[in-house]
Design a protein around this motif. Sequence first.
Motif, PDB file in Angstrom:
ATOM      1  N   ILE A  73      50.150  12.994 -18.287  1.00 45.37           N
ATOM      2  CA  ILE A  73      48.895  13.131 -18.889  1.00 45.37           C
ATOM      3  C   ILE A  73      48.210  11.836 -17.751  1.00 45.37           C
ATOM      4  CG2 ILE A  73      48.000  11.941 -20.469  1.00 45.37           C
ATOM      5  CD1 ILE A  73      50.575  12.962 -21.916  1.00 45.37           C
ATOM      6  N   ALA A  74      48.922  10.459 -17.553  1.00 47.60           N
ATOM      7  CA  ALA A  74      47.899  10.058 -16.225  1.00 47.60           C
ATOM      8  C   ALA A  74      47.318  10.788 -15.092  1.00 47.60           C
ATOM      9  CB  ALA A  74      48.649   8.640 -16.036  1.00 47.60           C
ATOM     10  N   GLN A  75      48.604  11.462 -14.475  1.00 47.54           N
ATOM     11  CA  GLN A  75      48.423  11.422 -13.117  1.00 47.54           C
ATOM     12  C   GLN A  75      47.043  13.102 -12.966  1.00 47.54           C
ATOM     13  OE1 GLN A  75      51.875  13.369 -11.886  1.00 47.54           O
ATOM     14  NE2 GLN A  75      52.305  11.904 -10.687  1.00 47.54           N
ATOM     15  N   GLN A  76      47.561  13.912 -13.836  1.00 48.30           N
ATOM     16  CA  GLN A  76      45.975  15.133 -14.782  1.00 48.30           C
ATOM     17  C   GLN A  76      44.995  13.959 -14.904  1.00 48.30           C
ATOM     18  OE1 GLN A  76      46.151  18.397 -14.865  1.00 48.30           O
ATOM     19  NE2 GLN A  76      47.953  18.453 -14.307  1.00 48.30           N
ATOM     20  N   ALA A 121      45.367   7.468 -20.546  1.00 44.94           N
ATOM     21  CA  ALA A 121      45.294   6.693 -19.728  1.00 44.94           C
ATOM     22  C   ALA A 121      45.215   5.818 -19.196  1.00 44.94           C
ATOM     23  CB  ALA A 121      44.834   7.847 -18.360  1.00 44.94           C
ATOM     24  N   ALA A 122      44.228   5.052 -19.576  1.00 44.27           N
ATOM     25  CA  ALA A 122      43.740   3.795 -19.632  1.00 44.27           C
ATOM     26  C   ALA A 122      44.899   3.463 -20.579  1.00 44.27           C
ATOM     27  CB  ALA A 122      42.684   3.548 -19.326  1.00 44.27           C
ATOM     28  N   SER A 123      45.171   3.280 -22.049  1.00 47.63           N
ATOM     29  CA  SER A 123      45.439   1.695 -22.033  1.00 47.63           C
ATOM     30  C   SER A 123      46.939   2.380 -22.617  1.00 47.63           C
ATOM     31  CB  SER A 123      45.758   2.002 -24.179  1.00 47.63           C
ATOM     32  OG  SER A 123      45.652   3.572 -24.658  1.00 47.63           O
ATOM     33  N   GLU A 124      47.849   3.249 -22.297  1.00 46.12           N
ATOM     34  CA  GLU A 124      49.282   2.720 -22.089  1.00 46.12           C
ATOM     35  C   GLU A 124      49.750   3.063 -20.595  1.00 46.12           C
ATOM     36  OE1 GLU A 124      50.848   2.957 -24.402  1.00 46.12           O
ATOM     37  OE2 GLU A 124      49.947   3.878 -25.818  1.00 46.12           O
ATOM     38  N   ILE A 125      48.854   2.129 -19.996  1.00 51.93           N
ATOM     39  CA  ILE A 125      49.017   1.971 -18.395  1.00 51.93           C
ATOM     40  C   ILE A 125      50.072   1.157 -18.293  1.00 51.93           C
ATOM     41  CG2 ILE A 125      47.517   0.311 -17.890  1.00 51.93           C
ATOM     42  CD1 ILE A 125      47.370   0.873 -15.183  1.00 51.93           C
TER      43      ILE A 125
END
Length: 208
Positions: A73-76, A121-125
């Motif tokens: 998810i973060a990569q996408q 993507a931002a909050s679950e870094i």
Amino acid sequence: MKGSAAVRITAADTDWRDYSGRELPPVLAAALVCFVDQGYHGTTIREVAGRAGLSVPGIYHHYPSKHALLEGIAQQAMADLFRRSVAALEDAGTEVEERFRLLIECLVLFHAHRSEHAFIAASEIRSLRDEARAAHIAARDRQQGLLTDVVNDGVAAGVFTTPFPAESARAVITMCTGVAQWYRAAGELTPEELAARYVVIARAAMGS
């Protein structure tokens, strides 16, 4: 790792304002809904499988762990934003004011249209581990660098008068990415109307 292979980034033939296409592959889309509803740590693989209409082994066939889902998810998110941003800058040409305007528009449109995706993507870094976390931070820094370069060019050309270009760029990008925390499609402004207002606000932050 099948599910978290590096996302290919290209700006060729990109309509960076178009959000009509599919946002994520089905398994990642199901995981995103679960993470938004329950948080990353509150979600189980079984719940993702149920929402995706797959068995647990079916999920593991594509993504070997819950962490791999978050990584995907973060990569996408970062790949899509970077691709759109590069395309916007290409559309703008060499004039610094237009580069700045279109990049701000692109940032706001993405964080409005893809608010839940960008938010996770931002909050679950904090939940990304080791190489996945380092890769996400590197992608975030590369994205930040696009705006920093435009602001530095504007200051060098005398178009922008801010005495603090690095801090001004960081403040503006934080403002734009923050849209993902509160924007709702049913609200007062469309993403396009919001982007137009943010261009004015961001330009003011650069001085005149």
